[in-house]
Scaffold this active site. Sequence first.
Site, PDB file in Angstrom:
ATOM      1  N   LYS A 172       0.853  -1.185   0.000  1.00  0.00           N
ATOM      2  CA  LYS A 172       0.000   0.000   0.000  1.00  0.00           C
ATOM      3  C   LYS A 172       0.890   1.237   0.000  1.00  0.00           C
ATOM      4  O   LYS A 172       1.563   1.525   0.993  1.00  0.00           O
ATOM      5  CB  LYS A 172      -0.909   0.036   1.238  1.00  0.00           C
ATOM      6  CG  LYS A 172      -1.906   1.192   1.113  1.00  0.00           C
ATOM      7  CD  LYS A 172      -2.543   1.563   2.430  1.00  0.00           C
ATOM      8  CE  LYS A 172      -1.905   2.764   3.097  1.00  0.00           C
ATOM      9  NZ  LYS A 172      -2.016   4.012   2.332  1.00  0.00           N
TER      10      LYS A 172
ATOM     11  N   SER B 110       5.018   6.786  10.787  1.00  0.00           N
ATOM     12  CA  SER B 110       5.167   7.459  12.083  1.00  0.00           C
ATOM     13  C   SER B 110       5.172   6.452  13.230  1.00  0.00           C
ATOM     14  O   SER B 110       4.598   5.364  13.129  1.00  0.00           O
ATOM     15  CB  SER B 110       4.017   8.442  12.295  1.00  0.00           C
ATOM     16  OG  SER B 110       2.829   7.713  12.523  1.00  0.00           O
TER      17      SER B 110
ATOM     18  N   GLY C 105       2.944   3.095  14.023  1.00  0.00           N
ATOM     19  CA  GLY C 105       3.705   1.876  14.266  1.00  0.00           C
ATOM     20  C   GLY C 105       3.260   1.190  15.544  1.00  0.00           C
ATOM     21  O   GLY C 105       3.086  -0.032  15.596  1.00  0.00           O
TER      22      GLY C 105
ATOM     23  N   GLU D 224       9.773   0.650  10.759  1.00  0.00           N
ATOM     24  CA  GLU D 224      10.784   1.679  10.566  1.00  0.00           C
ATOM     25  C   GLU D 224      10.049   2.988  10.802  1.00  0.00           C
ATOM     26  O   GLU D 224       9.256   3.417   9.968  1.00  0.00           O
ATOM     27  CB  GLU D 224      11.380   1.546   9.173  1.00  0.00           C
ATOM     28  CG  GLU D 224      12.772   2.115   9.077  1.00  0.00           C
ATOM     29  CD  GLU D 224      12.775   3.559   8.633  1.00  0.00           C
ATOM     30  OE1 GLU D 224      12.706   3.782   7.423  1.00  0.00           O
ATOM     31  OE2 GLU D 224      12.798   4.455   9.494  1.00  0.00           O
TER      32      GLU D 224
ATOM     33  N   CYS E 235      13.043  10.408   7.876  1.00  0.00           N
ATOM     34  CA  CYS E 235      12.951   9.896   9.241  1.00  0.00           C
ATOM     35  C   CYS E 235      14.285  10.017   9.969  1.00  0.00           C
ATOM     36  O   CYS E 235      14.327  10.243  11.172  1.00  0.00           O
ATOM     37  CB  CYS E 235      12.491   8.451   9.238  1.00  0.00           C
ATOM     38  SG  CYS E 235      13.213   7.491   7.910  1.00  0.00           S
TER      39      CYS E 235
ATOM     40  N   GLU F  16       9.307  15.049  16.424  1.00  0.00           N
ATOM     41  CA  GLU F  16       9.731  15.003  15.029  1.00  0.00           C
ATOM     42  C   GLU F  16       8.897  15.996  14.227  1.00  0.00           C
ATOM     43  O   GLU F  16       7.674  15.908  14.203  1.00  0.00           O
ATOM     44  CB  GLU F  16       9.530  13.594  14.483  1.00  0.00           C
ATOM     45  CG  GLU F  16      10.151  13.401  13.102  1.00  0.00           C
ATOM     46  CD  GLU F  16       9.946  11.994  12.565  1.00  0.00           C
ATOM     47  OE1 GLU F  16       8.880  11.411  12.847  1.00  0.00           O
ATOM     48  OE2 GLU F  16      10.830  11.481  11.868  1.00  0.00           O
TER      49      GLU F  16
END
Lengths: 264, 542, 311
Positions: free
Chosen positions: B246, B299, B303, B320, B354, B451
Amino acid sequence: MSRLPVRKTYKLFVGGAFPRSESGRTYEAEGQNVARASRKDARDAVRAARAAQPKWAAMTAYNRGQVLYRIAEMMEARHAELADLCTGAAEVETAIDRFVWYAGWSDKLAQVLGSSNPVAGPYFDFTVPEPTGVVAILAPEPPLAGLVTRLAPVLVGGNCAVVVASEAHPLAAVELAEVLATSDVPGGVVNVLTGLRAELAPVLAAHMDVNAIDLSGADGDSAELERAAAGNVKRIVRGRADVQSPYEAASFLELKTVWHPIGT
Amino acid sequence: MREPTTVSRPSLGGGWGVGRTLASAPKSTGSARATDGAGAAAREPRGAVVTDLERKRAAAPAPSEWTYAPAPESREIVSIAERYGLYVGGEFVEPRSGEHYATLDPSQEEPLAEIAQAGTEDVARAVDAARGAFDDGWSQVSPAERAKYLFRIARILQERSREFAVLESLNGGKPIRESRDVDLPLSAAHFFYYAGWADKLEYAFPNRRPRPIGVAGQIIPWNFPLLMLAWKIAPALAAGNTVVLKPAETTPLTALLFCDVVRQAELPAGVVNIVTGDGRTGADLVKHPGVDKIAFTGSTEVGKAIQRELAGTGKRLTLELGGKAANIIFDDAALDQAVEGIVNGIYFNQGHVCCAGSRLLVQESIYEPVVAKLKRRLSTLRVGDPLDKNTDVGAINSRQQLEKIQELVAAGEEEGAEIYQPPCRLPEKGYWFVPTVFTNVAQSYRIAQEEIFGPVLSVLTFRTPDEAVEKANNTPYGLSAGVWTEKGSRILWMAQRLRAGVVWANTYNRFDPASPFGGYKESGFGREGGRHGLEPYLEFER
Amino acid sequence: MKAPGLPRGFELPLEPRLPRIGSVDAVALEERAATLGKRSIKKDAKLWALELAVRVIDLTTLEGADTPGKVAALCSKALRPDPSDRTVPSVAAVCVYPNLVPTAVERVRGSDVRVASVATAFPSGQAPLDVKLAEVRDVVEMGADEVDMVIDRGAFLSGRYAKVYDEIVRVKEECGEAHLKVILETGELGTYDNVRRASLLAMAAGADFIKTSTGKLPAAASPPLALVMLEAIRDVYEETGRMVGMKPAGGVRTAKQAIQHLVLVHETLGPGWLTPGLYRIGASSLLNDVLLQIRKQKTGVYQSPDYFTLD
């Protein structure tokens, strides 16, 4: 009236070019006059290989892998011609797939053969494989797949080669040289000498600027060659014509270990 | 105005200008550009007689601003369909959900195409196709042949590289120079690298008898759409699995174009399936019992949700996630290159990375020159049309992301950090944010903790290596870190102590298919790249 | 001997306003130079750059076989590079060996084209100091506007930095009104660190310009080498306010390369340096390639070298 075909001249492949033997001699093989390389041609081939080796080794492993894959592409395009010059399609496909297999090893050898070593002290210690330099190859039968099986592991690690083709069936090697010339292989990385094995092998075995010799195709007199090779402590490799493995490539790689202190 | 320093040095000539007084200039604080460039102006006057030399010097015309003309990459090479379906079982099909949504060019806010919104049934179809391909086809294909398919894909990506690069920049907003020179070559390289492993797995894991897992569900983000696709699909297929991938909601187009590469490579139907849609599609994929393994990049928040969802199911998982990397500059760093590294660390890809070096930790003894050089360097960054070959910083990917950046920047100012933004003229339409630096940042400020995922750098200081390590590790994240020093032993010492999955020394944002990438702590687990990147996609007998 | 009492609040500097020497990371430097080489300069911006390139060329001939005839022809070319297009400006200077200075001075008299002479036992620099200084004195007397000297690389590479520094200071004294360019011969210095060190040293000793090379070694004015020198110039400017010029020489053969160099200057030092007072390119065959490109920009048609005079 039938058309007279234009016949090919079978020459040596040295430094990316196709010269005749400096001796002017040919010998008859497979019904053709094939260049009969002399000791001076062998000398020139080693020189060409040595000149090309630093740049070949300095290419990224990824780039070398792509060149090997390109060789496979060009061989596939000449499938029919190559099949005519060896035992047939099966041999050609083995040879092509051999290059594809080794192409995929180029950027992985260091991960399998190298290491980071946990020494007992505040040092970062690592071992990396590096090419030994110039390798002489006495190509074994069959005339195409035997040569390729011994050539690919030499090239993948960054070495350059001087190949003595099959004496009785040299035409496949010449065709392969033409493939190499159109595969983005830098001149001098592979050199192909056709001629009499008994004349060429001792010269290469004794040559002081050859780092390793592959005796897979040596018939009978290999003890003599091994003695001559001791002159500059050449690495002696007796590989097989039908095996593929990263450890075949490892026979042509030196191992360098580096230490560096860890501290502020 | 500062007096020139005179220093007497026996047997040496003199200081800055032998036998002459220097025209002293105050040390510059902001813009360093001399607008009147004629060298004559900086030299002291010589009296009434104008020498020939002086006349010649004075005749030199003053320079004017040099604006590079627009250098747009042509869009003609790409053809975008009006509407896309889902790619299931080797063909494009209409979504059973009947839903579509528009995907935009973020630099113009213009719609590019209608994208299918895959519903639960659609996801199920895709998983079934992947399962069928795995059971009946792909696992029977010999490893050497699997390798050849992947080599084909790598070569086709190289051949169509310009087409993909333009599309990537159009749909995502990143500069064409990056998509052309970084995203595309790396994507092709990933397929080439993993193609090589497909028939060598027993060397990668000796004595373990590796086998594919089955069907992998893969969810990727919008910051490197094609590259993230390559990072997921290449190892999965090399290991013998089939996939349902996806793409991110805002950047589906290069994934959809990739389906044409799959077709050209003659990959058996169902080995690769692409389902587009928003977060709901991802959730459906995660929940589907027919998926044996989930790989997610995105994000940390999502996750964690996925990890919760998979709890107790026995499904394999790799994550990740986000990061808040420290980029650490010591006083003996090669300064100009370190500044380049800082800039590359946080402004590359508009900071949508990231592993971005979003916290600059600079040793206090070198603080002033570093910050001065950094601010000056910012003024040469070119923000603008992603398709212009001279653009350095492109568009922010979406309105949503832009708002998030704006919110955090406002928080930064409120909390008391000092903001610097170079003068920059932004286009009227589209999502843009000026490259920004915050100084006077405390570790506790939101801009040092959260972040931002944008072109915003927070600058903090440290005094000693120990303190640098402490501050760098003082975060729940642990994806990456940068170390700038000319001292080798210190590089290794720092690398040993930094709790991060990737440490860059005297460089930043370097990626290679042979080099494993992944995080510590809340930046996720599992590695992508290298021999280790195969592990998440294999079952082992021992 | 007692140290003089220092006034209150006086901070003793460790170095007399010298920028930090520091190091240069080769990989990152080369990458930055390569990225700047990707700038795409088109249309008006390109024409502007090409015309600037002409204006900053030091048209050079430095051969043992140079004669007054050869130099006269060079000067004609320098004054009017493209006889068929009067809008093409003159170059900045001609650069010749000392014996040819009188011819050059005569030929460019009354124009804005300057005469630069090499000196100090160019290109090797391996001669006693008094010989080198006498040479400088002579060329200045003969009317040279600019002196291009070479540093003593033998001294530099054996660590005798003070000798290198001293020589530059002495040469600068002999120059008087003439403008001094110091050639580092980057191709012999071995590392980027050394190039930075040599640049800072030359600027400290009074160079008006620092120059990459003599042109006698292959390709010594590569973009990364130029970038190191430009960054050193910028550091000196930031630290002291003094503006030193830069001249790449040798290996800049095509208009494309020249524009790449101009971009390096533009993005490192700013537009203020894009003027013959602070920037030159030492070249010979470059000029015609630039003229070719100018005409191509103006006419839209690819050109042939046949249509541009050699001298």
